[in-house]
Write a protein that holds these residues in place. Structure first.
Motif, short mmCIF file in Angstrom:
data_model
loop_
_atom_site.label_atom_id
_atom_site.label_comp_id
_atom_site.label_asym_id
_atom_site.label_seq_id
_atom_site.Cartn_x
_atom_site.Cartn_y
_atom_site.Cartn_z
N UNK A 330 0.84 -1.20 0.00
CA UNK A 330 0.00 0.00 0.00
C UNK A 330 0.88 1.25 0.00
N UNK A 331 0.82 2.03 -1.06
CA UNK A 331 1.56 3.28 -1.13
C UNK A 331 0.68 4.42 -0.62
N UNK A 348 4.11 -2.98 3.46
CA UNK A 348 3.83 -4.35 3.00
C UNK A 348 3.15 -5.12 4.11
N UNK A 349 1.98 -5.69 3.82
CA UNK A 349 1.30 -6.56 4.79
C UNK A 349 1.02 -7.92 4.15
N UNK A 350 1.03 -8.96 4.97
CA UNK A 350 0.74 -10.32 4.52
C UNK A 350 -0.39 -10.91 5.36
N UNK A 381 5.38 -4.10 7.23
CA UNK A 381 6.74 -3.60 7.11
C UNK A 381 6.71 -2.33 6.27
N UNK A 382 7.27 -1.26 6.75
CA UNK A 382 7.28 0.00 6.02
C UNK A 382 8.53 0.11 5.15
N UNK A 383 8.41 0.95 4.12
CA UNK A 383 9.57 1.19 3.27
C UNK A 383 10.71 1.80 4.07
N UNK A 433 12.66 -10.84 3.41
CA UNK A 433 12.33 -11.81 4.45
C UNK A 433 11.35 -11.16 5.40
N UNK A 434 10.09 -11.62 5.37
CA UNK A 434 9.05 -10.98 6.18
C UNK A 434 9.21 -11.29 7.66
N UNK A 435 9.90 -12.38 7.99
CA UNK A 435 10.12 -12.70 9.41
C UNK A 435 11.17 -11.79 10.03
N UNK A 436 12.28 -11.61 9.34
CA UNK A 436 13.34 -10.75 9.88
C UNK A 436 13.14 -9.29 9.51
N UNK A 437 12.18 -9.04 8.59
CA UNK A 437 11.83 -7.68 8.17
C UNK A 437 13.03 -6.98 7.52
N UNK A 438 13.75 -7.73 6.70
CA UNK A 438 14.95 -7.21 6.04
C UNK A 438 14.95 -7.57 4.56
#
Length: 491
Positions: A330-331, A348-350, A381-383, A433-438
């Protein structure tokens, strides 16, 4: 064969849907560059070849086509890969015939066949009558059959964007389906389905004795056999939650993607609204159910010019088809397609959906449909978070076309575009990596004007005009098995 001998075929690939057309023998890749090859002949007796160059994600795999005698690429795009599931891939070859008609042939590629090159097997022509959307009954089909030089039987022209393929696991059966929506009134919406089911165990079964014999066959590929089975068409009601707004959303439906899930469902996706689950093997007719996405707001118009949500959302089947993952980027600058505004950002959301299971079968009915819930995996997670930790590798632009890694569902692959102002764009592949947010990796994909004069120039031109999502494919996993069989018998 060398790649296969080393067991180097990836378990799954991200396939670039752009077809690299290379008609002469000098430019068509050899087996060192594109080791997996297949060939076929259309119903108008036009031969063609295809070849795959496969790479481990996050690198992108490629499809090459040799189409001698077909119209030039500026006039027509004759060959397209429409869909894949498990060991099967669905191709469409289009040929213009006199009178301005388009002649369609559909072919199945089976990566478990064991031969390389293998013959593409043709689906029988679809001669089902066109749907009458004015309530007067199905009229005769009028596509192409009367044109000079075309076969006498009349064919239905299928909407390839609304087609998918589903392979039924160990039962050696598959289905190809087209689905469109019929809106009779604002209170009634139906699914119009055109469906082909294979008639016997022919899509993935390959006996050991047959396989051994195949080792000594000539490698030249001829006109493939036509697959047994029949096309059928039907109009079925769409099951939904009972919310009156569900019908309103279905009246505005536009298909963005078709996703195979498990052994029973083909899912038609509208990234502005939700998913249509179609049990293509349902008896006596397929069933279709609608489930909304976990969105705060749903559109009330057909217009897609502002939001462009199909660029920033993705649905992926994970856990062997027992779950779906929905990724939403979502921008916050209100722009549909284009560079981020200064100081703008994205999130980014999952969400994960666990599908209902009853015994060994998955079922959707009114009770299970109302109990299906999208669960948010973690805070978005944000940009800003990504940019703070990526050491300057990631272009400061919005991530597009999310695709979940089939083997590692915590990783999501994206495409990011830079230099929007140029005719020849630059693009990067990004894994998060959505778990580590990196950011796990950043790889340049196309290099803008620097690609002019290279073998990638046509790809860069095509993707600069029309960015597209990649096609996730698992057929490479079955290549690994079939080539290992070759090695076993040869030794």
């Amino acid at each position: 064969m060398s790649a296969a001998a080393g067991g180097s075929f990836p378990k799954w690939v991200l396939l670039e849907p752009f077809v690299f057309r290379r008609d002469d023998d000098e430019s068509f890749p050899d087996d060192t560059k594109a080791p997996i090859m297949a060939s076929g002949t259309t119903s108008l007796e036009a031969p063609f070849n295809v070849a795959f160059s496969l790479a481990e994600p996050p690198l992108i795999s490629r499809l090459y086509a040799q189409l001698p005698g077909f119209p030039g690429p500026r006039k027509q795009v004759p060959l397209a890969i429409l869909a894949t599931h498990r060991n099967l891939a669905l191709f469409r070859v289009a040929t213009s015939v006199p009178g301005g008609f388009m002649w369609q042939d559909f072919f199945i590629y089976d990566s478990s066949c064991g031969d390389n090159p293998c013959s593409l097997k043709a689906l029988p022509p679809c001669t089902e009558p066109d749907i009458d959307y004015f309530g007067l009954g199905p009229p005769p089909c009028t596509h192409g059959g009367e044109a000079e030089g075309a076969p006498a039987n009349k064919r239905r022209l299928l909407a390839v964007k609304s087609m998918g393929i589903l392979c039924r696991g160990e039962q050696d059966q598959f289905a190809v389906a087209e689905l469109n929506l019929f809106k009779s009134r604002r209170t009634e919406v139906y699914a119009d389905i055109c469906l082909f089911k294979s008639s016997s165990a022919q899509s993935s079964s390959f006996g050991w004795q047959d396989f051994f014999i195949s080792l000594f066959k000539s490698s030249s590929a001829g006109h493939g056999d036509q697959i047994g089975g029949e096309w059928d068409s039907m109009r079925v009601p769409i099951l939904h939650s009972g919310n009156p707004d569900d019908v309103c959303q279905l009246c505005l439906w536009q298909t963005d993607a078709v996703v195979p899930v498990g052994d029973r469902w083909l899912c038609w996706v509208d990234y502005y609204r939700g998913i249509l689950f179609c049990d293509v093997f349902g008896e006596p007719d397929p069933t279709v159910s609608f489930l909304r996405f976990p969105l705060d707001k749903f559109p009330d118009t057909h217009s897609r010019s502002r939001a462009s949500s199909w660029l920033y959302r993705g649905v992926s089947a994970i856990d062997a088809g027992r779950k779906l993952k929905f990724v939403d980027v979502a921008r916050d600058d209100g722009i549909g397609y284009g560079a981020l505004k200064p100081n703008a950002s994205f999130t980014i959301t999952c969400h994960t959906l666990t599908l209902p299971v009853l015994g060994s079968s998955m079922v959707l009915n009114k009770d299970t449909l109302s109990s299906m819930v999208w669960n948010k995996d973690a805070p978005g997670i944000t940009s800003g978070e990504l940019w703070r930790t990526d050491n300057g590798r990631l272009p400061r632009e919005v991530l597009m076309f999310p695709q979940v890694n089939i083997d590692r569902p915590n990783v999501v692959h994206f495409l990011v575009i830079s230099s929007y102002g140029y005719v020849m764009l630059k693009m990067w592949l990004v894994a998060v990596d959505m778990n580590t947010r990196t950011v796990e990796s950043v790889t340049q994909y196309i290099n803008g004007e620097e690609d002019i004069g290279t073998e990638d120039a046509d790809l860069t031109h095509g993707r600069s005009r029309c960015p597209m999502p990649f096609l996730p494919c698992e057929f490479s996993k079955y290549l690994r098995r079939s080539f290992l069989k070759v090695i076993y018998f040869a030794s």
